[in-house]
Enzyme design. Structure first.
Site, mmCIF file in Angstrom:
data_model
loop_
_atom_site.group_PDB
_atom_site.id
_atom_site.type_symbol
_atom_site.label_atom_id
_atom_site.label_comp_id
_atom_site.label_asym_id
_atom_site.label_seq_id
_atom_site.Cartn_x
_atom_site.Cartn_y
_atom_site.Cartn_z
ATOM 1 N N PRO A 169 0.811 -1.218 0.000
ATOM 2 C CA PRO A 169 0.000 0.000 0.000
ATOM 3 C C PRO A 169 0.846 1.270 0.000
ATOM 4 O O PRO A 169 1.641 1.505 0.889
ATOM 5 C CB PRO A 169 -0.821 -0.115 1.284
ATOM 6 C CG PRO A 169 -0.837 -1.579 1.589
ATOM 7 C CD PRO A 169 0.488 -2.086 1.121
ATOM 8 N N GLU A 170 0.677 2.077 -1.037
ATOM 9 C CA GLU A 170 1.244 3.422 -1.107
ATOM 10 C C GLU A 170 0.054 4.392 -1.069
ATOM 11 O O GLU A 170 -1.059 3.994 -0.764
ATOM 12 C CB GLU A 170 2.082 3.577 -2.382
ATOM 13 C CG GLU A 170 3.158 2.493 -2.504
ATOM 14 C CD GLU A 170 3.968 2.593 -3.788
ATOM 15 O OE1 GLU A 170 4.104 3.694 -4.334
ATOM 16 O OE2 GLU A 170 4.471 1.555 -4.242
ATOM 17 N N LYS A 185 0.825 7.605 4.174
ATOM 18 C CA LYS A 185 0.323 6.242 4.000
ATOM 19 C C LYS A 185 -0.381 5.746 5.257
ATOM 20 O O LYS A 185 -0.539 4.531 5.443
ATOM 21 C CB LYS A 185 1.484 5.298 3.649
ATOM 22 C CG LYS A 185 2.199 5.645 2.350
ATOM 23 C CD LYS A 185 3.447 4.797 2.136
ATOM 24 C CE LYS A 185 4.281 5.309 0.974
ATOM 25 N NZ LYS A 185 5.602 4.667 0.888
ATOM 26 N N ARG A 237 2.930 -10.143 6.832
ATOM 27 C CA ARG A 237 4.318 -10.034 7.291
ATOM 28 C C ARG A 237 4.481 -9.330 8.621
ATOM 29 O O ARG A 237 5.614 -9.117 9.079
ATOM 30 C CB ARG A 237 5.148 -9.354 6.198
ATOM 31 C CG ARG A 237 5.318 -10.296 5.011
ATOM 32 C CD ARG A 237 6.055 -9.656 3.879
ATOM 33 N NE ARG A 237 7.427 -9.346 4.244
ATOM 34 C CZ ARG A 237 8.278 -8.746 3.427
ATOM 35 N NH1 ARG A 237 7.887 -8.376 2.224
ATOM 36 N NH2 ARG A 237 9.489 -8.497 3.806
#
Length: 327
Positions: free
Chosen positions: A2-3, A58, A158
């Site tokens: 995600p940016e 972000k 992650r």
DNA sequence: CACTTGACCTGTCCGC
DNA sequence: TGCGGACAGGTCAAGT
């Protein structure tokens, strides 16, 4: 990963779904995903009403009636997925993802509104997988828990992402927000601003500079590559060697690339999904990212992948020529 | 201060 | 088929 466009898409989705709802419960299975969850949750999260969902850089901000905010960073593999009661009806288009939540990537579950008080009697019962039932049990719930109401899942394969509960007035004081640069799509962000902020990084590569969140907010690896291709600048070019013409071209390219991606619902490269579990379509419009080996749409030369600033970097070697060394 | 590197993590892919 | 290692990349802390 995600940016800005992906986080903006999630924000818009959540803003349609969450305001007015009450957070009735919380469970999580990985402490680092919600580091201060044990201190203020009972007082300032449970029972609070969701007022508004915002984005800065972000980072997602969910403002609560308790005058606290949930501050959420998705990092690379984070997802925020709202699941309403309708998923027990047949044929939700994203059912293959949302119908099996929580899954092994689920770190935090927010229970909303009438959770536990409005069990649906007549809903179509789906056969749940054993893994899914075990996941509910690992969150201290029965396998039937997902039939009780609306839920917001924070998934993060992650485990780099995080959720924090912070007094709303203190949010601007967290370190990241004190240092982060301007919003690239804001009208206040000008070419002069861009030039000034780049000067602090004049000795590094242009790619590293635009990835630096203190220069400007929201660019990550995908849009760095796309913007540099659009502006026809080789990513290893030193910032001080980028001419004013190219710099202004890059300024416009950044805005154009980010806006196009928002219009397409972001990039679903590996993990990214929006607030309803759907994917974005920007990568179908990408010119270089993940297109190594394919022909450049502009000149026909083959796009290659190199390494810049420690990142995989996609360029057209014909459109983006490095400056020749002066001797 | 500017800049680089390693740490945080898991899943996937590639070569042997 | 298994197994080790490289890689994916956003941010921060620690290093030069």
């Amino acid at each position: 990963m995600p940016e800005l466009p992906e986080v903006e898409t999630v924000k818009r989705g959540l803003q349609k779904l969450l305001p007015g709802r009450i957070i009735s419960g919380l469970s999580f299975d990985w402490d680092k995903s919600f580091p201060n969850a044990r201190t203020d949750v009972e007082q300032f999260l449970i029972g609070a009403k969701i007022l508004e969902v915002k984005r800065r850089a972000k980072v997602l901000l969910i403002e609560l009636s308790s005058k606290y905010s949930l501050v959420i960073h998705l990092k690379m593999t984070g997802q925020l997925v709202f699941v309403g009661k309708e998923r027990f009806g047949a044929g939700h288009p994203n059912d293959s993802l949302i119908g099996n939540l929580p899954d092994k990537s689920t770190r935090v579950i927010f229970y909303l509104s009438d959770y536990k008080y409005n069990a649906s009697k007549s809903s179509v019962k789906k056969q749940r997988s054993v893994q899914n039932q075990e996941r509910w049990q690992s969150f201290g719930e029965t396998p039937e828990a997902d039939q009780r109401g609306e839920v917001l899942f924070f998934n993060d394969q992650r485990k780099f992402g995080w959720v924090r509960l912070i007094p709303t007035l203190e949010v601007p004081n967290i370190n990241f927000f004190k240092k982060v640069g301007p919003e690239p799509l804001s009208e206040d962000f000008t070419t002069a601003d861009f030039a000034t902020r780049l000067k602090r990084r004049s000795n590094t590569t242009i790619k590293a500079a635009i990835l630096d969140q203190t220069v400007l907010a929201g660019i990550g690896n995908i849009y760095a590559d796309e913007a540099l291709f659009t502006a026809r600048i080789h990513p290893v070019t030193k910032v001080k060697d980028v001419s004013a013409v190219k710099r202004n071209r890059l300024f416009l390219a950044i805005k154009a690339v980010l806006q196009l991606s928002i219009d397409k619902g972001g990039s679903s490269d590996r993990n990214y999904v929006n607030a309803e579990g759907g994917r974005g379509s920007y990568l179908g419009f990408a010119k270089v990212f993940r297109r190594e080996g394919q022909a450049c749409e502009r000149c026909g030369h083959t796009i290659i992948k190199i390494r810049v600033a420690g990142r995989g970097t996609h360029i057209c070697p014909h459109c983006q020529k490095p400056l020749k060394e002066k001797s």
